[in-house]
Motif scaffolding. Sequence first.
Motif, PDB file in Angstrom:
ATOM      1  N   ALA A 149       0.846  -1.194   0.000  1.00  0.00           N
ATOM      2  CA  ALA A 149       0.000   0.000   0.000  1.00  0.00           C
ATOM      3  C   ALA A 149       0.881   1.244   0.000  1.00  0.00           C
ATOM      4  CB  ALA A 149      -0.901  -0.006   1.231  1.00  0.00           C
ATOM      5  N   GLY A 150       0.422   2.291  -0.681  1.00  0.00           N
ATOM      6  CA  GLY A 150       1.181   3.553  -0.707  1.00  0.00           C
ATOM      7  C   GLY A 150       2.056   3.697  -1.926  1.00  0.00           C
ATOM      8  N   VAL A 151       2.270   2.582  -2.665  1.00  0.00           N
ATOM      9  CA  VAL A 151       3.029   2.682  -3.913  1.00  0.00           C
ATOM     10  C   VAL A 151       2.047   2.858  -5.069  1.00  0.00           C
ATOM     11  CG1 VAL A 151       4.554   1.483  -5.519  1.00  0.00           C
ATOM     12  CG2 VAL A 151       4.918   1.265  -3.037  1.00  0.00           C
ATOM     13  N   GLU A 152       2.215   3.949  -5.811  1.00  0.00           N
ATOM     14  CA  GLU A 152       1.358   4.181  -6.972  1.00  0.00           C
ATOM     15  C   GLU A 152       2.137   3.889  -8.244  1.00  0.00           C
ATOM     16  OE1 GLU A 152      -0.129   8.149  -6.892  1.00  0.00           O
ATOM     17  OE2 GLU A 152      -0.778   7.972  -4.789  1.00  0.00           O
ATOM     18  N   PHE A 153       1.432   3.346  -9.242  1.00  0.00           N
ATOM     19  CA  PHE A 153       2.118   3.147 -10.521  1.00  0.00           C
ATOM     20  C   PHE A 153       1.195   3.470 -11.684  1.00  0.00           C
ATOM     21  CE2 PHE A 153       0.125  -0.962 -11.289  1.00  0.00           C
ATOM     22  CZ  PHE A 153      -0.075  -1.480 -10.003  1.00  0.00           C
ATOM     23  N   THR A 154       1.819   3.910 -12.803  1.00  0.00           N
ATOM     24  CA  THR A 154       1.054   4.260 -13.999  1.00  0.00           C
ATOM     25  C   THR A 154       0.630   2.996 -14.723  1.00  0.00           C
ATOM     26  OG1 THR A 154       3.105   4.470 -15.277  1.00  0.00           O
ATOM     27  CG2 THR A 154       2.240   6.479 -14.270  1.00  0.00           C
ATOM     28  N   ARG A 155      -0.405   3.117 -15.566  1.00  0.00           N
ATOM     29  CA  ARG A 155      -0.905   1.996 -16.373  1.00  0.00           C
ATOM     30  C   ARG A 155      -0.855   2.413 -17.835  1.00  0.00           C
ATOM     31  NH1 ARG A 155      -3.290  -1.850 -13.206  1.00  0.00           N
ATOM     32  NH2 ARG A 155      -3.368  -1.289 -11.003  1.00  0.00           N
ATOM     33  N   PRO A 156       0.357   2.381 -18.414  1.00  0.00           N
ATOM     34  CA  PRO A 156       0.554   2.928 -19.766  1.00  0.00           C
ATOM     35  C   PRO A 156      -0.187   2.133 -20.831  1.00  0.00           C
ATOM     36  CG  PRO A 156       2.527   1.794 -19.014  1.00  0.00           C
ATOM     37  CD  PRO A 156       1.612   1.869 -17.837  1.00  0.00           C
TER      38      PRO A 156
ATOM     39  N   GLY B 114       4.308   2.023 -25.211  1.00  0.00           N
ATOM     40  CA  GLY B 114       5.672   2.383 -24.834  1.00  0.00           C
ATOM     41  C   GLY B 114       6.415   1.265 -24.136  1.00  0.00           C
ATOM     42  N   MET B 115       7.320   1.628 -23.234  1.00  0.00           N
ATOM     43  CA  MET B 115       8.222   0.664 -22.607  1.00  0.00           C
ATOM     44  C   MET B 115       8.329   0.813 -21.097  1.00  0.00           C
ATOM     45  SD  MET B 115      11.376   0.623 -25.325  1.00  0.00           S
ATOM     46  CE  MET B 115      11.119  -0.048 -26.995  1.00  0.00           C
ATOM     47  N   PHE B 116       7.579   1.788 -20.511  1.00  0.00           N
ATOM     48  CA  PHE B 116       7.877   2.149 -19.129  1.00  0.00           C
ATOM     49  C   PHE B 116       6.646   2.174 -18.227  1.00  0.00           C
ATOM     50  CE2 PHE B 116      10.863   4.475 -21.899  1.00  0.00           C
ATOM     51  CZ  PHE B 116      12.017   3.803 -21.549  1.00  0.00           C
ATOM     52  N   VAL B 117       6.884   1.803 -16.964  1.00  0.00           N
ATOM     53  CA  VAL B 117       5.924   2.026 -15.879  1.00  0.00           C
ATOM     54  C   VAL B 117       6.642   2.887 -14.846  1.00  0.00           C
ATOM     55  CG1 VAL B 117       4.503   0.940 -14.093  1.00  0.00           C
ATOM     56  CG2 VAL B 117       4.812  -0.206 -16.302  1.00  0.00           C
ATOM     57  N   TRP B 118       5.893   3.808 -14.263  1.00  0.00           N
ATOM     58  CA  TRP B 118       6.473   4.823 -13.358  1.00  0.00           C
ATOM     59  C   TRP B 118       5.882   4.634 -11.971  1.00  0.00           C
ATOM     60  CZ3 TRP B 118      10.263   8.269 -13.396  1.00  0.00           C
ATOM     61  CH2 TRP B 118      10.204   9.452 -12.659  1.00  0.00           C
ATOM     62  N   LEU B 119       6.733   4.501 -10.990  1.00  0.00           N
ATOM     63  CA  LEU B 119       6.277   4.280  -9.622  1.00  0.00           C
ATOM     64  C   LEU B 119       6.506   5.521  -8.765  1.00  0.00           C
ATOM     65  CD1 LEU B 119       6.402   1.337 -10.650  1.00  0.00           C
ATOM     66  CD2 LEU B 119       7.225   0.676  -8.364  1.00  0.00           C
ATOM     67  N   THR B 120       5.508   5.850  -7.944  1.00  0.00           N
ATOM     68  CA  THR B 120       5.669   6.913  -6.957  1.00  0.00           C
ATOM     69  C   THR B 120       5.574   6.270  -5.578  1.00  0.00           C
ATOM     70  OG1 THR B 120       4.644   8.478  -8.479  1.00  0.00           O
ATOM     71  CG2 THR B 120       4.810   9.146  -6.177  1.00  0.00           C
ATOM     72  N   LEU B 121       6.637   6.429  -4.820  1.00  0.00           N
ATOM     73  CA  LEU B 121       6.754   5.769  -3.514  1.00  0.00           C
ATOM     74  C   LEU B 121       6.350   6.734  -2.397  1.00  0.00           C
ATOM     75  CD1 LEU B 121      10.343   4.304  -4.144  1.00  0.00           C
ATOM     76  CD2 LEU B 121       8.132   3.291  -4.772  1.00  0.00           C
ATOM     77  N   ASP B 122       6.375   6.243  -1.193  1.00  0.00           N
ATOM     78  CA  ASP B 122       6.183   7.097  -0.031  1.00  0.00           C
ATOM     79  C   ASP B 122       7.192   8.255  -0.100  1.00  0.00           C
ATOM     80  OD1 ASP B 122       5.144   6.802   3.138  1.00  0.00           O
ATOM     81  OD2 ASP B 122       7.017   7.912   2.826  1.00  0.00           O
ATOM     82  N   PRO B 123       6.738   9.485   0.178  1.00  0.00           N
ATOM     83  CA  PRO B 123       7.650  10.638   0.059  1.00  0.00           C
ATOM     84  C   PRO B 123       8.920  10.510   0.900  1.00  0.00           C
ATOM     85  CG  PRO B 123       5.388  11.386   0.342  1.00  0.00           C
ATOM     86  CD  PRO B 123       5.367   9.893   0.527  1.00  0.00           C
ATOM     87  N   ALA B 124       8.901   9.652   1.891  1.00  0.00           N
ATOM     88  CA  ALA B 124      10.092   9.512   2.740  1.00  0.00           C
ATOM     89  C   ALA B 124      11.165   8.636   2.094  1.00  0.00           C
ATOM     90  CB  ALA B 124       9.690   8.913   4.091  1.00  0.00           C
ATOM     91  N   ILE B 125      10.824   7.923   1.028  1.00  0.00           N
ATOM     92  CA  ILE B 125      11.786   7.009   0.416  1.00  0.00           C
ATOM     93  C   ILE B 125      12.578   7.716  -0.682  1.00  0.00           C
ATOM     94  CG2 ILE B 125      12.091   4.834  -0.848  1.00  0.00           C
ATOM     95  CD1 ILE B 125       9.541   3.817   0.412  1.00  0.00           C
ATOM     96  N   ASP B 126      13.894   7.582  -0.623  1.00  0.00           N
ATOM     97  CA  ASP B 126      14.773   8.100  -1.673  1.00  0.00           C
ATOM     98  C   ASP B 126      15.114   6.938  -2.608  1.00  0.00           C
ATOM     99  OD1 ASP B 126      17.188   8.638  -3.142  1.00  0.00           O
ATOM    100  OD2 ASP B 126      17.506  10.360  -1.831  1.00  0.00           O
ATOM    101  N   ALA B 127      14.655   7.049  -3.873  1.00  0.00           N
ATOM    102  CA  ALA B 127      14.793   5.918  -4.790  1.00  0.00           C
ATOM    103  C   ALA B 127      16.257   5.626  -5.134  1.00  0.00           C
ATOM    104  CB  ALA B 127      13.983   6.178  -6.066  1.00  0.00           C
ATOM    105  N   ALA B 128      17.119   6.636  -5.066  1.00  0.00           N
ATOM    106  CA  ALA B 128      18.544   6.395  -5.333  1.00  0.00           C
ATOM    107  C   ALA B 128      19.139   5.515  -4.228  1.00  0.00           C
ATOM    108  CB  ALA B 128      19.298   7.719  -5.438  1.00  0.00           C
ATOM    109  N   GLU B 129      18.767   5.816  -2.988  1.00  0.00           N
ATOM    110  CA  GLU B 129      19.225   4.963  -1.874  1.00  0.00           C
ATOM    111  C   GLU B 129      18.599   3.578  -1.977  1.00  0.00           C
ATOM    112  OE1 GLU B 129      18.407   7.015   1.789  1.00  0.00           O
ATOM    113  OE2 GLU B 129      19.588   8.774   1.185  1.00  0.00           O
ATOM    114  N   LEU B 130      17.333   3.568  -2.395  1.00  0.00           N
ATOM    115  CA  LEU B 130      16.641   2.287  -2.549  1.00  0.00           C
ATOM    116  C   LEU B 130      17.352   1.415  -3.589  1.00  0.00           C
ATOM    117  CD1 LEU B 130      13.969   0.782  -1.645  1.00  0.00           C
ATOM    118  CD2 LEU B 130      13.009   1.588  -3.821  1.00  0.00           C
TER     119      LEU B 130
END
Lengths: 402, 402
Positions: free
Chosen positions: B322-329, B332-348
Motif C-alpha cells: 500500500a502507498g506505492v502508486e504506478f502508472t498503467r501505460p 511504450g516501454m515504461f511504468v512509473w512508480l511513486t513511492l512514499d515521500p520519505a523514500i529516496d529511490a537512489a538509496e533504494l
Amino acid sequence: MDWSQVFATRMGRMKASEIRELLKLLDQPDIISFAGGIPDPALFPADAFARAFADAMRPGEAGVALQYSVSEGYKPLREWIAARMAGLGVPCGVDNILITSGSQQALDYLGKLMLSPGDTALVTSPTYLGALGAFNAYEPRYARLDPMRNAEPAALAAEAADAGSAIKFAYLSADFANPTGETLSRAGREALLDRAAALDIAVIEDAAYQELRYDGTPVPPILALDVARSGGIENTRTIYCGSFSKTLAPGLRVGWVCAAREVIGRLVLMKQAADLHSATLNQIATNHVARAEFDAHVARIKAVYAGRRDRMLAALSREMPAGVEFTRPEGGMFVWLTLDPAIDAAELLARAVRDERVAFVPGGAFFADGSGRNTLRLSFSCASDAQIDEGIARLGRLLRQS
Amino acid sequence: MDWSQVFATRMGRMKASEIRELLKLLDQPDIISFAGGIPDPALFPADAFARAFADAMRPGEAGVALQYSVSEGYKPLREWIAARMAGLGVPCGVDNILITSGSQQALDYLGKLMLSPGDTALVTSPTYLGALGAFNAYEPRYARLDPMRNAEPAALAAEAADAGSAIKFAYLSADFANPTGETLSRAGREALLDRAAALDIAVIEDAAYQELRYDGTPVPPILALDVARSGGIENTRTIYCGSFSKTLAPGLRVGWVCAAREVIGRLVLMKQAADLHSATLNQIATNHVARAEFDAHVARIKAVYAGRRDRMLAALSREMPAGVEFTRPEGGMFVWLTLDPAIDAAELLARAVRDERVAFVPGGAFFADGSGRNTLRLSFSCASDAQIDEGIARLGRLLRQS
C-alpha cells in the motif's frame, strides 16, 4: 508563428553554403566540374564493405549491429585507430579515441567544447569552409593564424583582449589542406606549437587528407610533435581529427578524435547528449574493412589520385596565362589558384559556366575575413584525364580573355 | 595544459548521466534489471535489414550508398515518412522532413536552433532525461510545463521576464512518455496549443514511442491538431520528432523532424555544418525495410511488448505494498512508480542491487528542478515473463521493508 523571435542568436551566423548552392547548379552533363571535393566512388572498397555488412548481419550478430551502443564508439575500431596513431608517433590507448560521425562532427563538437560567444578562434586564411560553418554556430570571432609568419603571441592575445575576447584554439589542416593543397613544414608545426604554448590554447589538427600523400617526405602530425615535446598524450594541447571519408568511404560517416583523456571524456558526454553514438553497424563494418585492407586499399587509391594530380598540374603549366599562380600539392584532392587581384572568381565562375562549361569553387568563401576574391579551388579527385585536359584548357581560354 | 580555461561556459552544464553510470554497474547475470529503456534486439527485423544492406551494396549501387549525400536526407525515405505523416493527420511534403541521426539529434538541433543562454524551455516534470541533456548544452533555464493544469500563459511569461529570459518552446513526449508511460489527452494537447499560441512559442513533440500503442484510443499527434487549427503545416508552431529506433532498430541512428519549411530549412543548414548528413547507407536500408514491412513488423513487436506490459502491471498489482502508486501505460516501454515521500529511490537502488539483485532507474534525474526523489522508472521491454514475476516480487519485498 513568427519564427524569427524564437530562433537563437546563433542562427544569424548560419547561412547557406555558397559551395553547396553552387554545386546544385552544376549537375549538367556538358559541364566539366572541378568544384566538388569528394572521393571517386569508383575507388570505394565496395566488395570489402559488402562482405563486412553481410558478416555483421549474420544471425547472432545482427542484434548487436542494430542495437544502441556506447557513446565512445566500438572498442575494436578504437583499438585499431589507437594502434595506427601509435604508428604515426602518437602512443595512446582506446580512452584517447572517440568515434565521431565523420570529422565534420568532430569540428562541431570541438567548437561546442571550447567556444562561448565572442571567444576567438585562430584560423588560417584561407581555411576549410566547413570548419567555419561548424564554429559559427558557437558565435566566435576569428583572428588570422599564419603559422609561417611569426605573429607574436603577445600581440594576438592583446588584440583579442582589446575585443573583450579570449583565444581558445588554433585550427588548421596541416597536410594537403582543403582548399590550398598545401602542407605545413615541420618547422611551421613546431612554431605553431610554440605559439600555442605561449598563449596556452589548444590546437585542432584536421587530418582529413593526411593519408593521401603522393610524394615528398611525410611530416609528423602536429600531435606527434606535441607528444614528443610534452612527454605523452595526456600532456598535449593538440586535438587530432581523423576520418575514413577520404580513405575508405564518406557515406558511412565514421571519423575520430584523438586527444588527452580530459578532452575525450568531455566529448563523450557531449556526444551522448547530442546523438547518443555513431551508427553501430557502420563502426563494425569500418573496423572489418580497415583491418582487412586499409593499407593496400589506400595504396591503390593514392596511385590513381597521384596520376590525376600530375595530369592537372601538367595541364595548368600548359594552359594558364602569365600571372596565374597555383599550388603544387604533395597529396590530397585540391589545387589552389591565385589570379590577378582585379579578377573576382565568383564573377569568373558565372562566365565559366555560361561560356566555357567548366566549373570550380571561388576562393572567397574559404576566408573568414572576406578577402581572397581572386582565388579559386580546383579538385582533381573525380576527373578523368580527358576531362582534366579539356577542362583546364577551357579555364585557360577564359583567363586569357579576362 | 589547463583545459578548464579553454572550455566553453556550457561545459559546466554537461555532467555524466546518472543512468549511464548506473547501467555500467548492472551488467551482472544475477541482477534482474528493469533499468534499461532499449528495444529487445530479438525483435529487430534482422533478415529484412540483411537483405536491404545486400541490395544497397550491389555492384552499381554501392557507390551511392557509400558516398556523401545531401543534408536533407535520402529523398525516397523522406517521401515514405511524408506519406506516413499524412496518415497521422499531417499532410506535408518532402520539404517538411529532415532526416536526423536518431531523434536525439533532433532534440540537440532544436535546442541549438532556439536556445541562447538564459532562454527558457518549458518541460514537463518529470521529462525525458536525454532532452535535458541535449538542451543543457545551450544553457537554458527551465520552467515547469503542466499541460493538464492551466498555468496562465501571462504568469509564465511574467516569471520568465522577471528572470530576464524569453520562453522559446514547450517540449514534451505526448504518447507513452519516457519516463512515466503516460499519454496526454486530446483536451490536454489542445490546451497546450492554446497556451503556446498565447505565448507565441514553439512546441516540440517528441514522438519516439508514438507507434507503440497497445490498447486504448489513439490520440492525434499535437502536430495534427495544430495543422487542423492553423490550416496547414506551414502555419504550425509544432515541431514533430520521429524515430525508427523503437520500431525498426536504434543502432542505425535514423530519425526525422517534421515541421514547417522555415524550420526545416534552418535545420538543414545546421546539419550541414554539424555532420554534413546522416549515413547514406543507413537511410537507404531503412527506406527499404520501412516500405517492405513497417506495419507488419510493428504489429508483431507490439504484441510482444503488450504482453510484457500486462505481465508487469499484474505483478505490480500483486506485489506492491500500500502507498506505492504506478502508472498503467497504454503503450511504450515504461511504468512509473511513486513511492512514499520519505523514500529516496537512489538509496533504494543501492539496497535493491545489494540485497535483492533487482535494478531500476531512480526518478530524480528526470526532473529539471531536482524533485521526484521518491519516484522510479521500470522498463518491461527486454524482460521475460519469469524475470518480470521474480524481479517485481523482489522489488515488492524490498519496499515492504522500507
